[in-house]
Write an enzyme that holds these catalytic residues in place. Structure first.
Site, short mmCIF file in Angstrom:
data_model
loop_
_atom_site.label_atom_id
_atom_site.label_comp_id
_atom_site.label_asym_id
_atom_site.label_seq_id
_atom_site.Cartn_x
_atom_site.Cartn_y
_atom_site.Cartn_z
N ASN A 73 -22.38 19.25 -10.07
CA ASN A 73 -23.40 19.81 -9.18
C ASN A 73 -23.27 21.33 -9.20
O ASN A 73 -22.41 21.89 -9.87
CB ASN A 73 -23.25 19.24 -7.76
CG ASN A 73 -21.88 19.53 -7.19
OD1 ASN A 73 -21.51 20.68 -6.99
ND2 ASN A 73 -21.10 18.48 -6.94
N PHE B 45 -18.12 20.40 5.78
CA PHE B 45 -19.31 21.18 5.50
C PHE B 45 -20.45 20.19 5.27
O PHE B 45 -20.20 19.08 4.81
CB PHE B 45 -19.12 22.06 4.25
CG PHE B 45 -18.52 23.40 4.55
CD1 PHE B 45 -17.19 23.51 4.93
CD2 PHE B 45 -19.28 24.56 4.45
CE1 PHE B 45 -16.64 24.75 5.22
CE2 PHE B 45 -18.74 25.80 4.74
CZ PHE B 45 -17.41 25.90 5.13
N LYS C 174 -17.46 8.82 -27.44
CA LYS C 174 -18.74 9.48 -27.19
C LYS C 174 -19.90 8.50 -27.41
O LYS C 174 -19.96 7.83 -28.45
CB LYS C 174 -18.87 10.68 -28.14
CG LYS C 174 -20.09 11.52 -27.85
CD LYS C 174 -20.20 12.68 -28.83
CE LYS C 174 -21.57 13.32 -28.69
NZ LYS C 174 -21.87 14.24 -29.79
O1 C5P Z 1 -21.76 15.21 0.59
P1 C5P Z 1 -21.76 15.24 2.10
O2 C5P Z 1 -22.94 15.95 2.66
O3 C5P Z 1 -21.50 13.90 2.71
O4 C5P Z 1 -20.51 16.17 2.49
C1 C5P Z 1 -20.17 16.37 3.83
C2 C5P Z 1 -18.70 16.71 3.93
O5 C5P Z 1 -17.92 15.64 3.42
C3 C5P Z 1 -18.25 17.93 3.17
O6 C5P Z 1 -17.28 18.57 3.96
C4 C5P Z 1 -17.64 17.38 1.91
O7 C5P Z 1 -16.62 18.22 1.40
C5 C5P Z 1 -17.07 16.06 2.39
N1 C5P Z 1 -17.07 15.00 1.38
C6 C5P Z 1 -15.88 14.48 0.94
N2 C5P Z 1 -15.86 13.44 0.05
C7 C5P Z 1 -17.02 12.93 -0.42
C8 C5P Z 1 -18.24 13.46 0.02
C9 C5P Z 1 -18.24 14.50 0.90
O8 C5P Z 1 -14.82 14.95 1.35
N3 C5P Z 1 -16.98 11.94 -1.28
#
Ligand code: C5P
Length: 396
Positions: free
Chosen positions: A208, A322, A286
């Site tokens: 991403n 976040f 691959k």
């Molecule tokens: O992707 P999402 O909006 O759910 O992310 C919200 C929070 O969850 C962020 O702080 C992100 O770092 C955390 N997160 C995580 N593991 C994931 C998805 C998100 O720790 N698989």
């Protein structure tokens, strides 16, 4: 800014050693007392008399100097300092430190101590870039040694690139930061940052647009307040901050493992943009084109690292997530806070028009038990400093 601080300055044997003399003066101007230690090679570049005169202090040179042992053993010498600074740190000194050698006074002092250590490497570009030096650097960073520089520039040998000793004012600033008695002193804080890469096959992956800028700034701001920071980062565009323990990972699964082994922590900030899904059966080789037939990818869900930690047994006292959203930012982030079980959510709008993803600025809303608090637009480092100050307040 360094009043009453005792600095043991180990001067390595490189052409940049002459700058260590200026460093002694600048540190003393800030109120520090400096005890110089010269390696044998350093004596080829600067004299013990110069170092001693500028430091107004005895200079230590030899491990087997019995008078010194009677006055002050090498163990006492290294432990009585508030900080050990190695400048310039040559490739050889870094190799000795990384491998635990103790065959002269400098390396013995470094091995015999539990005092924080800051090194300022300086060497030829090729020596710096050599895999052996980079391996040693990674080990030293793992050992929680603060590394300052080297800077890019023209070298004494005529080559150009990384390898110059950082400028003396930058060294002084880094030393001041390292010695700060910040409000987060003694607190261990975990920060996740950057994107994750989820492999499709050995050469392709899903990623991403996270640059890692905000997470890196948060880690730096926490370290500046004196926290011991473990920085678990996916493959980010920008270099990790100084003075934190860096754990590089690629995938969400690896990030979860790294986070679990970094616990316990007093607080954790999850700034990473973790991929929600990974490819269910990665191809070991691959994937090839097959006469126009399109490959199909099956996905499976990645672990939610934030939710796992927030609801886990070794939950930090303060868990901060976040939330990057493109619509209904506050509503989605508020729901996310409930669902994941974290204490705070820093919400931001990452729709392309905002330019936040990969950009320099950020406009965030802090969501806590007390509701949603809009922060004005500011730079990512400013958001980080404001957040770090709030974390310090919460952990008091
Ligand atoms: O992707 P999402 O909006 O759910 O992310 C919200 C929070 O969850 C962020 O702080 C992100 O770092 C955390 N997160 C995580 N593991 C994931 C998805 C998100 O720790 N698989």
């Amino acid at each position: 800014m360094l009043a009453n601080k005792r600095i043991l300055l180990i001067i390595g044997g490189g052409i940049a050693a002459f700058k260590a003399l200026d460093l002694i003066r600048r540190l003393r101007e800030q109120g520090a007392s400096v005890t110089p230690v010269l390696t044998r090679a350093a004596e080829q570049f600067v004299t013990p008399l110069s170092a001693s005169a500028l430091a107004a202090n005895k200079v230590y040179r030899d491990l087997f100097d019995l008078t010194d042992e009677a006055e002050m053993g090498h163990i006492e010498l290294s432990r009585s300092a508030d900080l050990i600074v190695v400048a310039p740190a040559t490739a050889d000194l870094m190799a000795k430190m990384a491998n635990g050698h103790a065959d002269d006074l400098a390396s013995t002092l470094l091995l015999a101590t539990d005092t924080p250590v800051l090194i300022a490497p300086a060497m030829n570009v090729r020596m710096w870039q050599h895999p052996a030096t980079q391996r040693n650097l990674a080990t030293l960073i793992d050992d929680a040694i603060t590394v300052v520089g080297p800077d890019d520039g023209t070298m004494a040998c005529g080559e150009f690139g990384p390898g110059r000793l950082s400028d003396v004012p930058d060294l002084v600033a880094a030393i001041v930061a390292r010695l700060s008695d910040g409000p987060l002193k003694g607190k261990h804080i975990l920060v996740t940052s950057g994107p994750t890469h989820e492999p499709i096959d050995p050469v392709r992956y899903i990623a991403n647009r996270s640059s890692g800028a905000q997470g890196t700034a948060v880690a730096a701001a926490l370290a500046a307040l004196g926290a011991q920071v473990t920085f678990v980062t996916g493959p980010a565009d920008i270099a990790p901050p100084q003075g934190v323990q860096v754990v590089p990972v690629e995938t969400a699964k690896q990030m979860l493992d790294a986070v679990n082994s970094a616990l316990p922590a007093d607080a954790a900030v999850f700034a990473a943009a973790v991929a929600d899904w990974r490819v269910a059966s990665q191809s070991a080789s691959k994937i090839k084109k097959k006469n126009g037939a399109l490959p199909s990818l099956q996905f499976e869900e990645n672990p939610d690292i934030l939710a796992t930690v927030a609801q886990g047994k070794t939950r930090p006292q303060l868990v901060v997530g976040f939330a990057a959203e493109t619509d209904d930012v506050i509503a989605h982030a508020t729901a996310k806070r409930e669902r994941k079980g974290c204490d705070w959510i820093v919400a931001n709008d990452v729709s392309p028009a905002t330019g936040i993803m990969g950009g320099a600025d950020n406009t965030v809303t802090l969501i806590t038990d007390d509701g949603a608090e809009d922060w004005p637009k500011m730079s990512k480092p400013e958001v980080a400093r404001k957040l770090a100050a709030r974390i310090a307040e919460a952990l008091k």
